[in-house]
Design a protein around this motif. Structure first.
Motif, PDB file in Angstrom:
ATOM      1  N   ILE A 153      -1.769  -3.997   8.748  1.00  0.00           N
ATOM      2  CA  ILE A 153      -1.978  -4.596   7.440  1.00  0.00           C
ATOM      3  C   ILE A 153      -2.235  -6.083   7.648  1.00  0.00           C
ATOM      4  CG2 ILE A 153      -0.981  -5.000   5.163  1.00  0.00           C
ATOM      5  CD1 ILE A 153      -1.366  -2.076   5.716  1.00  0.00           C
ATOM      6  N   ASP A 154      -3.387  -6.551   7.214  1.00  0.00           N
ATOM      7  CA  ASP A 154      -3.704  -7.967   7.311  1.00  0.00           C
ATOM      8  C   ASP A 154      -3.207  -8.676   6.063  1.00  0.00           C
ATOM      9  OD1 ASP A 154      -5.007  -7.684   9.762  1.00  0.00           O
ATOM     10  OD2 ASP A 154      -6.891  -7.137   8.778  1.00  0.00           O
TER      11      ASP A 154
ATOM     12  N   ARG B 142       4.159  -8.135  -1.719  1.00  0.00           N
ATOM     13  CA  ARG B 142       2.865  -7.487  -1.965  1.00  0.00           C
ATOM     14  C   ARG B 142       2.342  -6.790  -0.705  1.00  0.00           C
ATOM     15  NH1 ARG B 142      -0.032  -5.364  -5.975  1.00  0.00           N
ATOM     16  NH2 ARG B 142      -2.235  -5.753  -5.736  1.00  0.00           N
ATOM     17  N   VAL B 143       2.520  -7.462   0.438  1.00  0.00           N
ATOM     18  CA  VAL B 143       2.076  -6.875   1.705  1.00  0.00           C
ATOM     19  C   VAL B 143       2.893  -5.618   2.010  1.00  0.00           C
ATOM     20  CG1 VAL B 143       1.874  -7.272   4.191  1.00  0.00           C
ATOM     21  CG2 VAL B 143       1.299  -9.087   2.595  1.00  0.00           C
ATOM     22  N   LEU B 144       4.205  -5.690   1.778  1.00  0.00           N
ATOM     23  CA  LEU B 144       5.054  -4.522   2.009  1.00  0.00           C
ATOM     24  C   LEU B 144       4.668  -3.371   1.098  1.00  0.00           C
ATOM     25  CD1 LEU B 144       8.582  -6.063   2.524  1.00  0.00           C
ATOM     26  CD2 LEU B 144       7.227  -4.787   4.178  1.00  0.00           C
ATOM     27  N   LYS B 145       4.308  -3.686  -0.145  1.00  0.00           N
ATOM     28  CA  LYS B 145       3.895  -2.651  -1.082  1.00  0.00           C
ATOM     29  C   LYS B 145       2.626  -1.955  -0.588  1.00  0.00           C
ATOM     30  CE  LYS B 145       3.213  -1.891  -5.993  1.00  0.00           C
ATOM     31  NZ  LYS B 145       3.177  -2.487  -7.304  1.00  0.00           N
ATOM     32  N   ARG B 146       1.665  -2.745  -0.082  1.00  0.00           N
ATOM     33  CA  ARG B 146       0.438  -2.160   0.451  1.00  0.00           C
ATOM     34  C   ARG B 146       0.728  -1.309   1.684  1.00  0.00           C
ATOM     35  NH1 ARG B 146      -3.832  -5.282   2.364  1.00  0.00           N
ATOM     36  NH2 ARG B 146      -2.540  -7.100   2.678  1.00  0.00           N
TER      37      ARG B 146
ATOM     38  N   LYS C   8       0.027   2.705   2.041  1.00  0.00           N
ATOM     39  CA  LYS C   8      -0.814   3.217   3.120  1.00  0.00           C
ATOM     40  C   LYS C   8      -0.039   4.195   3.981  1.00  0.00           C
ATOM     41  CE  LYS C   8      -4.223   0.734   5.018  1.00  0.00           C
ATOM     42  NZ  LYS C   8      -4.929  -0.236   5.873  1.00  0.00           N
ATOM     43  N   HIS C   9       1.215   3.887   4.255  1.00  0.00           N
ATOM     44  CA  HIS C   9       2.071   4.764   5.059  1.00  0.00           C
ATOM     45  C   HIS C   9       2.242   6.113   4.371  1.00  0.00           C
ATOM     46  CE1 HIS C   9       5.879   6.325   6.654  1.00  0.00           C
ATOM     47  NE2 HIS C   9       5.493   5.748   7.773  1.00  0.00           N
ATOM     48  N   ARG C  10       2.444   6.106   3.062  1.00  0.00           N
ATOM     49  CA  ARG C  10       2.620   7.346   2.312  1.00  0.00           C
ATOM     50  C   ARG C  10       1.335   8.167   2.315  1.00  0.00           C
ATOM     51  NH1 ARG C  10       4.349   5.232  -2.349  1.00  0.00           N
ATOM     52  NH2 ARG C  10       2.255   5.091  -3.161  1.00  0.00           N
ATOM     53  N   ASN C  11       0.195   7.499   2.192  1.00  0.00           N
ATOM     54  CA  ASN C  11      -1.071   8.210   2.156  1.00  0.00           C
ATOM     55  C   ASN C  11      -1.455   8.802   3.509  1.00  0.00           C
ATOM     56  OD1 ASN C  11      -1.314   7.593  -0.522  1.00  0.00           O
ATOM     57  ND2 ASN C  11      -2.706   5.885  -0.217  1.00  0.00           N
ATOM     58  N   VAL C  12      -1.022   8.173   4.580  1.00  0.00           N
ATOM     59  CA  VAL C  12      -1.364   8.655   5.912  1.00  0.00           C
ATOM     60  C   VAL C  12      -0.502   9.868   6.291  1.00  0.00           C
ATOM     61  CG1 VAL C  12      -1.341   8.004   8.351  1.00  0.00           C
ATOM     62  CG2 VAL C  12      -2.210   6.434   6.674  1.00  0.00           C
TER      63      VAL C  12
END
Length: 61
Positions: A4-5, A14-18, A22-26
């Motif tokens: 995550i950039d 906000r970065v943790l939320k992204r 992403k972790h959940r979707n993967v």
């Protein structure tokens, strides 16, 4: 591994939320739990067939 950039001026929350999204979707967690033990291909196939039959029976109801 997920990368995550952090954008300029973006908060850590906000970065943790992204990252979490992403972790959940993967579905990384599910893959890790599946790798804990070996499942024979025939057993995997049997589970897929049983799951498909269950879903079809629920659709008919």
């Amino acid at each position: 591994m997920l990368i995550i950039d952090r954008k300029d001026g973006e908060s850590i929350e906000r970065v943790l939320k992204r990252y979490k999204r992403k972790h959940r979707n993967v579905k990384l967690r599910r893959e890790l739990s599946e790798r804990k033990y070996f499942t024979k291909p025939s057993v995997k196939r049997r589970e897929e067939v049983l799951k498909a039959a269950y879903i079809e029976s629920k659709k008919e109801e």
